[in-house]
Design a protein around this motif. Sequence first.
Motif, mmCIF file in Angstrom:
data_model
loop_
_atom_site.group_PDB
_atom_site.id
_atom_site.type_symbol
_atom_site.label_atom_id
_atom_site.label_comp_id
_atom_site.label_asym_id
_atom_site.label_seq_id
_atom_site.Cartn_x
_atom_site.Cartn_y
_atom_site.Cartn_z
ATOM 1 N N ALA A 228 -9.868 -6.609 2.420
ATOM 2 C CA ALA A 228 -9.169 -4.938 1.537
ATOM 3 C C ALA A 228 -8.805 -5.758 0.542
ATOM 4 O O ALA A 228 -8.408 -5.206 -0.523
ATOM 5 C CB ALA A 228 -8.638 -5.281 2.483
ATOM 6 N N GLY B 39 -4.431 -11.616 3.787
ATOM 7 C CA GLY B 39 -5.647 -12.167 2.863
ATOM 8 C C GLY B 39 -7.118 -11.520 3.520
ATOM 9 O O GLY B 39 -6.407 -10.412 4.184
ATOM 10 N N ASP C 82 -0.362 -22.480 -4.175
ATOM 11 C CA ASP C 82 -0.386 -23.209 -2.136
ATOM 12 C C ASP C 82 -1.754 -23.163 -2.016
ATOM 13 O O ASP C 82 -2.171 -23.771 -0.596
ATOM 14 C CB ASP C 82 1.469 -22.851 -1.390
ATOM 15 C CG ASP C 82 0.952 -23.618 -0.172
ATOM 16 O OD1 ASP C 82 1.052 -24.426 0.204
ATOM 17 O OD2 ASP C 82 0.705 -22.285 0.937
ATOM 18 N N ARG D 263 1.045 -1.483 -0.024
ATOM 19 C CA ARG D 263 0.244 -0.045 0.019
ATOM 20 C C ARG D 263 1.010 1.093 0.133
ATOM 21 O O ARG D 263 0.659 2.240 -0.661
ATOM 22 C CB ARG D 263 -1.263 0.265 1.526
ATOM 23 C CG ARG D 263 -1.869 -0.975 0.879
ATOM 24 C CD ARG D 263 -2.838 -1.127 2.776
ATOM 25 N NE ARG D 263 -1.894 -1.809 3.270
ATOM 26 C CZ ARG D 263 -2.493 -2.064 4.372
ATOM 27 N NH1 ARG D 263 -3.783 -1.971 5.047
ATOM 28 N NH2 ARG D 263 -1.872 -2.418 5.512
HETATM 29 P P1 NAP Z 1 3.707 -8.679 6.718
HETATM 30 O O1 NAP Z 1 4.570 -8.995 7.183
HETATM 31 O O2 NAP Z 1 3.043 -8.453 7.021
HETATM 32 O O3 NAP Z 1 3.000 -8.488 5.741
HETATM 33 C C1 NAP Z 1 2.039 -8.595 4.444
HETATM 34 C C2 NAP Z 1 2.447 -7.312 3.695
HETATM 35 O O4 NAP Z 1 0.763 -7.137 3.193
HETATM 36 C C3 NAP Z 1 3.210 -6.198 3.762
HETATM 37 O O5 NAP Z 1 3.939 -5.701 2.914
HETATM 38 C C4 NAP Z 1 1.479 -5.392 3.521
HETATM 39 O O6 NAP Z 1 2.156 -3.657 3.172
HETATM 40 C C5 NAP Z 1 1.344 -6.229 2.457
HETATM 41 N N1 NAP Z 1 -0.462 -5.105 2.346
HETATM 42 C C6 NAP Z 1 -1.028 -5.572 2.857
HETATM 43 N N2 NAP Z 1 -2.520 -5.058 3.043
HETATM 44 C C7 NAP Z 1 -2.217 -4.734 1.032
HETATM 45 C C8 NAP Z 1 -2.178 -4.273 0.006
HETATM 46 N N3 NAP Z 1 -3.901 -4.085 0.420
HETATM 47 N N4 NAP Z 1 -2.218 -4.158 -0.906
HETATM 48 C C9 NAP Z 1 -0.832 -4.467 -0.959
HETATM 49 N N5 NAP Z 1 0.100 -5.106 -0.033
HETATM 50 C C10 NAP Z 1 -0.705 -5.074 0.938
HETATM 51 O O7 NAP Z 1 2.900 -10.344 6.957
HETATM 52 P P2 NAP Z 1 3.413 -11.763 6.567
HETATM 53 O O8 NAP Z 1 3.822 -12.484 7.804
HETATM 54 O O9 NAP Z 1 4.368 -11.933 5.794
HETATM 55 O O10 NAP Z 1 2.194 -12.704 5.920
HETATM 56 C C11 NAP Z 1 1.759 -12.556 5.196
HETATM 57 C C12 NAP Z 1 0.815 -13.413 4.232
HETATM 58 O O11 NAP Z 1 0.749 -14.858 4.722
HETATM 59 C C13 NAP Z 1 0.179 -14.345 5.607
HETATM 60 O O12 NAP Z 1 -1.029 -13.045 6.354
HETATM 61 C C14 NAP Z 1 -1.313 -15.039 5.390
HETATM 62 O O13 NAP Z 1 -1.987 -14.749 4.799
HETATM 63 C C15 NAP Z 1 0.107 -15.687 4.026
HETATM 64 N N6 NAP Z 1 0.524 -16.852 4.939
HETATM 65 C C16 NAP Z 1 0.493 -18.073 3.918
HETATM 66 C C17 NAP Z 1 0.949 -19.624 4.663
HETATM 67 C C18 NAP Z 1 1.170 -20.486 4.176
HETATM 68 O O14 NAP Z 1 1.033 -21.657 4.194
HETATM 69 N N7 NAP Z 1 0.647 -20.371 2.726
HETATM 70 C C19 NAP Z 1 2.039 -19.104 5.858
HETATM 71 C C20 NAP Z 1 1.548 -18.580 6.781
HETATM 72 C C21 NAP Z 1 1.528 -17.448 6.027
HETATM 73 P P3 NAP Z 1 1.281 -2.674 3.528
HETATM 74 O O15 NAP Z 1 0.965 -2.589 4.550
HETATM 75 O O16 NAP Z 1 2.311 -1.096 2.983
HETATM 76 O O17 NAP Z 1 0.585 -2.473 2.175
#
Ligand code: NAP
Length: 321
Positions: free
Chosen positions: A210, A207, A258, A177
């Motif tokens: 939003a 996810g 995944d 964002r």
């Molecule tokens: P994180 O550190 O909070 O990173 C999330 C990123 O998403 C931030 O850089 C944020 O940046 C960006 N973001 C949020 N809303 C957005 C939007 N509307 N448009 C563009 N960018 C956006 O989270 P993380 O620990 O890396 O985890 C990310 C996600 O991976 C989790 O929320 C989960 O759903 C998924 N996950 C999947 C697995 C799996 O088994 N496949 C396992 C763990 C996690 P800004 O705030 O600047 O927008």
Amino acid sequence: MTAAFDVVQVASLGPAFDARLAQRCRVLQTWHEPRGLAAFGTALPGIRLAVTSVRHGFTGGMFDALPDLKAVCSWGVGHDTLDLHEAARRGIGVSVTPDVLDDCVADLAWALLLSAARRTAAGDRYVKTGQWRALGQFPVTTRVSGKRLGILGLGRIGEAIARRATGFDMQVRYHNRSPRPDSPYGYAHSLVELADWADFLAVACVGGAATRHLVDAAVIRALGPRGILVNIARGSVVDQTAVLAALRSGELGGAGLDVLEREPTDAAEFADLDQVSLMPHVGSATHETRAAMADLVFDNVDSFLRTGALLTPVAAREMQA
Ligand code: NAP
């Protein structure tokens, strides 16, 4: 009866964790009950903390059943199944398990990227089903090294994906964002701009409502017929119908996923697409990482019961989002 409990555990996190928690505090386990918390009456006073998982979630009537609740400790980092808004409204803190899973989720993103590009899953089938002998050489595939990697969501996992790109001599850009002043990678002001630039687009943002269908038909068109989409975030972020249509028409080169919009699924619609590699939502599912996640839930519970503070709370900004 329930005043005797400090903690309610609405999801099992495995026998080792469950036994450890039961030794640490007075815990009411509710996951055996088909009706969950509702099976124990209209309200359960005295319980200050709830343990759940990202799969089980924590929403709606669960808050009403626990009038003295002060904290929710969840296993997993996604919070799309946790009602953060309601928790914030009631002054309830929420913890997740960040950082400890970044490497394994990033590793899987790369496994999917490589598999979609070099078709390792299809090649495995080709050899094992006798097609190599019957049909001869396997089709030529797509180079990975030296290409351009776009990352939607340069957070903890997105950064771990980006770091791995160094070994593949790739350029990296990202879209969040807002730009991150601490990041060495280029910022794309829009997702379409990022997809247009990238050879590979890795989805690693949060996810929930939003970000629903952020990767839509326009983004897929921009990624293009030689482009490959990788999603380790949530199925909801990607318009799966649009992805399927683009894969079938050749408007998108390939995909490594995944996570899907409906889980679990047999994903029969992908069955004949060799340019797609699928995994059953297992980003963090290694013995080592799962143990670290369970330990972090336990440490959050322990910290809260001792000091009233959570170790890895969801940031205030996310609670209000
Ligand atoms: P994180 O550190 O909070 O990173 C999330 C990123 O998403 C931030 O850089 C944020 O940046 C960006 N973001 C949020 N809303 C957005 C939007 N509307 N448009 C563009 N960018 C956006 O989270 P993380 O620990 O890396 O985890 C990310 C996600 O991976 C989790 O929320 C989960 O759903 C998924 N996950 C999947 C697995 C799996 O088994 N496949 C396992 C763990 C996690 P800004 O705030 O600047 O927008």
